[in-house]
Design a protein around this motif. Structure first.
Motif, mmCIF file in Angstrom:
data_model
loop_
_atom_site.group_PDB
_atom_site.id
_atom_site.type_symbol
_atom_site.label_atom_id
_atom_site.label_comp_id
_atom_site.label_asym_id
_atom_site.label_seq_id
_atom_site.Cartn_x
_atom_site.Cartn_y
_atom_site.Cartn_z
ATOM 1 N N ILE A 240 0.932 -1.154 -0.146
ATOM 2 C CA ILE A 240 0.154 0.088 -0.130
ATOM 3 C C ILE A 240 0.969 1.284 -0.010
ATOM 4 O O ILE A 240 0.519 2.247 -0.773
ATOM 5 C CB ILE A 240 -1.196 0.082 1.326
ATOM 6 C CG1 ILE A 240 -1.937 -1.052 1.023
ATOM 7 C CG2 ILE A 240 -1.686 1.373 1.317
ATOM 8 C CD1 ILE A 240 -2.730 -1.204 2.315
ATOM 9 N N LYS A 241 1.877 1.230 0.772
ATOM 10 C CA LYS A 241 2.629 2.541 0.761
ATOM 11 C C LYS A 241 3.502 2.577 -0.402
ATOM 12 O O LYS A 241 3.338 3.775 -0.853
ATOM 13 C CB LYS A 241 3.882 2.226 1.956
ATOM 14 C CG LYS A 241 4.953 3.317 1.789
ATOM 15 C CD LYS A 241 5.864 2.873 3.083
ATOM 16 C CE LYS A 241 7.529 3.637 2.827
ATOM 17 N NZ LYS A 241 8.387 3.001 3.557
ATOM 18 N N HIS B 85 2.669 2.315 7.838
ATOM 19 C CA HIS B 85 1.177 3.016 7.871
ATOM 20 C C HIS B 85 1.421 4.718 7.727
ATOM 21 O O HIS B 85 0.642 5.297 7.236
ATOM 22 C CB HIS B 85 0.313 2.310 8.625
ATOM 23 C CG HIS B 85 -0.192 1.108 8.354
ATOM 24 N ND1 HIS B 85 -0.739 0.763 7.045
ATOM 25 C CD2 HIS B 85 -0.192 -0.109 9.094
ATOM 26 C CE1 HIS B 85 -0.885 -0.558 6.985
ATOM 27 N NE2 HIS B 85 -0.656 -0.971 8.124
ATOM 28 N N LEU B 86 2.073 4.951 8.725
ATOM 29 C CA LEU B 86 2.241 6.334 9.237
ATOM 30 C C LEU B 86 3.063 7.062 7.914
ATOM 31 O O LEU B 86 2.742 8.041 7.595
ATOM 32 C CB LEU B 86 3.105 6.788 10.247
ATOM 33 C CG LEU B 86 2.454 6.436 11.705
ATOM 34 C CD1 LEU B 86 3.615 6.352 12.788
ATOM 35 C CD2 LEU B 86 1.359 7.360 12.079
ATOM 36 N N ASP C 85 9.677 15.413 4.912
ATOM 37 C CA ASP C 85 8.650 15.137 4.052
ATOM 38 C C ASP C 85 8.888 13.783 3.046
ATOM 39 O O ASP C 85 8.039 13.526 2.313
ATOM 40 C CB ASP C 85 7.970 16.009 3.644
ATOM 41 C CG ASP C 85 7.445 17.176 4.333
ATOM 42 O OD1 ASP C 85 7.508 16.941 5.809
ATOM 43 O OD2 ASP C 85 7.438 18.577 4.246
ATOM 44 N N LYS C 86 9.996 13.225 3.146
ATOM 45 C CA LYS C 86 10.326 12.281 2.067
ATOM 46 C C LYS C 86 10.205 10.822 2.908
ATOM 47 O O LYS C 86 10.585 10.738 3.821
ATOM 48 C CB LYS C 86 11.576 12.461 1.719
ATOM 49 C CG LYS C 86 12.050 13.583 0.738
ATOM 50 C CD LYS C 86 13.349 13.753 0.179
ATOM 51 C CE LYS C 86 13.392 15.060 -0.619
ATOM 52 N NZ LYS C 86 14.741 15.129 -1.182
ATOM 53 N N VAL C 87 9.608 9.851 2.098
ATOM 54 C CA VAL C 87 9.614 8.512 2.523
ATOM 55 C C VAL C 87 10.385 7.626 1.509
ATOM 56 O O VAL C 87 10.264 7.760 0.338
ATOM 57 C CB VAL C 87 7.971 8.086 2.504
ATOM 58 C CG1 VAL C 87 7.982 6.702 3.102
ATOM 59 C CG2 VAL C 87 7.227 9.049 3.525
ATOM 60 N N VAL C 88 11.317 6.859 2.196
ATOM 61 C CA VAL C 88 11.769 5.975 1.193
ATOM 62 C C VAL C 88 11.189 4.554 1.062
ATOM 63 O O VAL C 88 10.235 4.137 1.777
ATOM 64 C CB VAL C 88 13.293 5.634 2.039
ATOM 65 C CG1 VAL C 88 13.996 4.405 1.094
ATOM 66 C CG2 VAL C 88 13.944 6.619 2.335
ATOM 67 N N GLU C 89 11.129 3.931 -0.035
ATOM 68 C CA GLU C 89 10.411 3.124 -0.696
ATOM 69 C C GLU C 89 10.760 1.841 0.191
ATOM 70 O O GLU C 89 12.061 1.731 0.532
ATOM 71 C CB GLU C 89 10.519 2.810 -2.142
ATOM 72 C CG GLU C 89 9.730 3.787 -2.781
ATOM 73 C CD GLU C 89 9.672 3.583 -4.477
ATOM 74 O OE1 GLU C 89 9.305 2.743 -4.738
ATOM 75 O OE2 GLU C 89 10.202 4.366 -5.188
#
Length: 363
Positions: free
Chosen positions: A214-215, A280-281, A358-362
């Motif tokens: 999902i992420k 999830h966050l 604000d970045k999210v690593v896959e």
């Protein structure tokens, strides 16, 4: 002169089924401790192992286990993931309703997905078993296996939980993300909606793989309106429920929350794995990319959920993800350079105003 181990490897091609079985059983430990021996003679042992996937189930069980272990080696991984005939074999077996080694095959497929070229599975087709009720697209067949495996209604020997890891690795690729958000012709269903219902499943493997999938799909920003639409993908309740515990919110906050979050039992527990909570966050953080999404999250009171999670979960990764998400939700939209102070979930004295917040690593 060949060593005893090399001689043992040679026996996997023996005409006697009993000798092959004894050899394979004894070779399983060496697939982790001495993988190089299986790469001898230009990968002849690997070639033989790939053929033995079709052998007696007792033999193929050990063969698949060995291949799972050996696929940690990049050379072996490439050899397996680029062998079209071998892929035809394992994909043909994994979908059979009476395949005793379907779970092991699911694990092997999940490992093969770590080879980038494996994403070509999206175009692969094969005739589906009539019991599966799918179409000829392999991805749809794997998705239906995963759904039916959760209830054990398709194969008594398999739950297919590890296919969630396969989906997670595949969704690192943009083209595969598109598959997960596109309604399929054969059943009129969007694939990601088949996965979202498992975010609170009893299987840790299934929950973890689904959360990561999902992420990764949430990196597709154009799909965010569909993600948030209650009449479309409607992902929010399925991402929020695993991070909520038995805390009480004030009446005003509760009444504004999504309906699925308003009447939770007093013994409600958040996910026991902090890594899943963090995932999830991070999905929620990705969904704050647009103003429309941020406004919706404010309206349905996502912030109080984040606030309480920050209070109750003593994990650095979770707390950092909470702080990033809270800052996105509470910032002044009229001046995006200014973020409102959030004393209730302030950090531990670390001033981190890095541009990467604000970045999210896959996954």
């Amino acid at each position: 002169m060949p060593t005893e181990l090399e001689e043992l490897v040679g026996f996997i091609a023996n005409p006697s089924q009993q000798i092959r079985l004894v050899a394979i059983e004894n070779l399983v430990p060496f697939s982790t401790s001495q993988p190089e021996v299986f790469k001898a003679d230009k990968f002849v042992p690997i070639k033989n192992l790939k053929l033995l996937v079709k052998d007696h189930p007792q033999i193929s069980e050990h063969v698949i286990t060995i291949l799972i272990n050996l696929s940690a080696d990049q050379e072996v991984l490439e050899n397996l993931a680029t062998d079209e005939k071998f892929l035809d074999t394992i994909l043909g077996f994994v979908v059979l309703p009476n395949e005793p080694n379907a779970n092991l095959l699911s694990m092997l497929l999940a490992n093969l997905a770590k080879w980038d070229a494996f994403q070509s599975i999206l175009a692969r087709k094969q005739a589906p078993p009539k019991e599966l009720g799918s179409d000829d697209l392999v991805m749809n067949q794997l998705m239906d296996l995963f759904v039916k495996g959760a209830e054990g209604t398709y194969n008594k020997d398999a739950d297919y939980d590890h296919l969630s890891y396969l989906f997670a690795d595949l969704t690192k690729h943009a083209e595969l993300r598109q598959y997960f958000v596109r309604k399929q012709d054969y059943d009129g269903v969007i694939p990601i909606t088949k996965l979202k219902v498992f975010t609170e499943h009893k299987s840790h493997v299934r929950r973890k793989g689904v959360a990561s999938t999902i992420k990764n799909v949430a990196f597709d920003v154009p799909s965010h309106p569909a993600f948030l639409d209650e009449d479309d993908i409607n992902i929010l309740p399925y991402v929020l429920l695993p991070i909520i515990g038995n805390e009480e919110f004030d009446e005003e906050e509760t009444m504004a929350m999504l309906p699925d979050l308003q009447l939770l039992p007093p013994d409600k527990e958040r996910d026991s794995d902090t890594a899943i909570i963090q995932t999830h966050l991070e999905t929620l953080l990705l969904l704050t990319t647009t103003r429309q999404a941020r406004d919706l999250m404010r309206t349905v009171q996502v912030y109080p959920v984040v606030r309480e999670t920050h209070k109750k979960v003593a994990d650095e990764g979770v707390r950092e993800a909470c702080e990033r998400l809270a800052n996105m939700l509470m910032r002044d939209e009229e001046d995006t350079a200014t973020q409102a102070p959030i004393e209730t979930i302030a950090g531990d004295g670390d001033d981190d105003d890095d541009d990467d917040d604000d970045k999210v690593v896959e996954v």
